[in-house]
Write a protein that holds these residues in place. Sequence first.
Motif, short mmCIF file in Angstrom:
data_model
loop_
_atom_site.label_atom_id
_atom_site.label_comp_id
_atom_site.label_asym_id
_atom_site.label_seq_id
_atom_site.Cartn_x
_atom_site.Cartn_y
_atom_site.Cartn_z
N ALA A 177 -8.72 20.55 -4.08
CA ALA A 177 -8.49 19.11 -4.20
C ALA A 177 -9.78 18.37 -4.55
O ALA A 177 -9.76 17.40 -5.31
N GLY A 178 -10.90 18.84 -4.01
CA GLY A 178 -12.17 18.20 -4.32
C GLY A 178 -12.52 18.28 -5.79
O GLY A 178 -13.03 17.31 -6.38
N ALA A 179 -12.25 19.44 -6.40
CA ALA A 179 -12.52 19.58 -7.84
C ALA A 179 -11.69 18.60 -8.66
O ALA A 179 -12.17 18.04 -9.66
N LYS B 293 -12.62 17.02 2.44
CA LYS B 293 -12.41 17.83 3.65
C LYS B 293 -11.68 17.06 4.75
O LYS B 293 -10.83 17.62 5.45
N ASP B 294 -11.99 15.79 4.93
CA ASP B 294 -11.40 15.02 6.02
C ASP B 294 -10.26 14.12 5.58
O ASP B 294 -9.82 13.26 6.34
N MET B 295 -9.77 14.32 4.36
CA MET B 295 -8.62 13.55 3.88
C MET B 295 -7.33 14.22 4.31
O MET B 295 -7.30 15.43 4.58
N PRO B 296 -6.21 13.48 4.39
CA PRO B 296 -4.93 14.06 4.79
C PRO B 296 -4.52 15.21 3.87
O PRO B 296 -4.53 15.07 2.65
N LYS B 297 -4.15 16.33 4.48
CA LYS B 297 -3.86 17.54 3.71
C LYS B 297 -2.61 17.41 2.84
O LYS B 297 -2.52 18.01 1.77
N GLY B 298 -1.61 16.64 3.29
CA GLY B 298 -0.36 16.56 2.54
C GLY B 298 -0.55 16.02 1.14
O GLY B 298 -0.07 16.59 0.16
N ALA B 299 -1.25 14.88 1.04
CA ALA B 299 -1.47 14.28 -0.27
C ALA B 299 -2.36 15.17 -1.14
O ALA B 299 -2.15 15.27 -2.36
N PRO C 228 -18.17 6.98 4.30
CA PRO C 228 -16.96 6.55 5.02
C PRO C 228 -15.78 7.50 4.87
O PRO C 228 -14.78 7.35 5.57
N LEU C 229 -15.89 8.48 3.98
CA LEU C 229 -14.80 9.44 3.78
C LEU C 229 -14.87 10.61 4.75
O LEU C 229 -13.96 11.43 4.79
N MET C 230 -15.95 10.68 5.55
CA MET C 230 -16.23 11.88 6.33
C MET C 230 -16.53 11.56 7.79
O MET C 230 -16.97 10.45 8.12
N ASP D 244 0.82 -1.23 0.00
CA ASP D 244 0.00 0.00 0.00
C ASP D 244 0.84 1.27 0.00
O ASP D 244 0.34 2.35 0.30
N TRP D 245 2.12 1.18 -0.39
CA TRP D 245 3.00 2.34 -0.26
C TRP D 245 2.52 3.53 -1.09
O TRP D 245 2.50 4.67 -0.60
N GLU D 246 2.10 3.31 -2.32
CA GLU D 246 1.66 4.43 -3.15
C GLU D 246 0.37 5.04 -2.61
O GLU D 246 0.17 6.25 -2.66
N ILE D 247 -0.54 4.21 -2.10
CA ILE D 247 -1.76 4.72 -1.50
C ILE D 247 -1.43 5.57 -0.28
O ILE D 247 -1.97 6.67 -0.10
N ARG D 248 -0.54 5.08 0.58
CA ARG D 248 -0.18 5.85 1.79
C ARG D 248 0.54 7.14 1.42
O ARG D 248 0.34 8.17 2.08
#
Length: 396
Positions: free
Chosen positions: A288-290, A255-261, A213-215, A74-78
């Motif tokens: 990022a949402g767009a 909105k609730d996803m990691p900001k770095g990625a 599940p994303l929020m 899962d390295w690329e996903i992380r």
Amino acid sequence: MSQTVLYGGTFNPIHRGHLDICVRARQAVDARRVLLMPAAQPPHKSAGWLAPDQDRLAMCALAAREYDLIQVDDWEIRRGGRSYTVDTLGHLAAVFPEEELWLLIGTDMFLTFTQWHRWEEIGKMASLLVASREEGDRERLLDQQQKLAERGVRSRLLQNPPMPMSSTQIREELRRDGTTGKVCPQVLDYIREKELYLHPPEELDYLRRYIRPLMTDYRYRHSLGVEKQAVKMARRFGADQQKAALAGILHDVCKDMPKGALLQNILESGIINGIDFKASPQLIHSYAGALYLQSHMDIHDLEVIEAVRYHTTARAGMSLLETVVYLADLTSEDREYPDVGEMRRLCDTDLRKAMIHALTHTVKELTRKQKPICPDTLGACKEYGVTIPTMNGGVL
């Protein structure tokens, strides 16, 4: 020296053809392992409707369960962002310094290999294992193999039957028939359980379940509230109600996803509009949402995309849909702030006055908190005649 084979892709979904190629690749080089590595975001092409990262990982794990030497990584996903092979191979070289690395790819990727990001470095870190995708491509593959060898890239062509099976076709089959024999039974069960690939990308009932599940609980209630308010305002002022619902329910998808990625995705897209996102991290999720709507959800309606992108900042020249979603975000039924009643009243009666009220409130708050006002917001303020307060109490 032992061998490790990297097989990257979206695996959207993983199918029997993928697994067959993994087995053939392992046998061809007597590999210790084949690493299945789902990409967070593919750099080479649009993935169409891309199942959530954790679902693609889960399907790969289910598919690989019966194969001892196939491992899911899962390295690329992380890591997030665009998945460039040169970075992944650099990571694997550090993890397996004593092993020879092989990169497993198909016909299309092999024939366009010199167009890859930093392909020369890839060729130094790994040899290529090439699986045929269609009848009659052997001569082209041999010719490319010779050309790459002259440039220092080692490759080996697998002796596999052509594999015309594609994830795109499987998704179409699932949406049309609700089933397919091209994935293993446990993956099909997972697809049905999660309702992946079974719905049109703009089906609202499914999207509500998709984002859940994303929020966080609060963010999900807020998204439902913005959808409801956006539809109400669209009906009142003549905007497209379906698009208002779509942009409303999805406006905070990141909105609730990691900001770095998310920030990495924005910077790689080049759509920055003069914003310093590190100084204004609250703006990351809308931009990022767009991008997420296009890269992961197969939604390409420009009106909807821009309504999501500008729902936090506003901008000069907003469309009616953008205006509706921007104001719906501020006046959804979950919102509680001193002036929300007046904002809702204006949103029921006069969009221009509502925008002036909202922008005035926004710039005052940003100034009070000594936060920068982004160029998009400044453009909207200029258009609506809203004065910009300064730190010393003056105005711009």
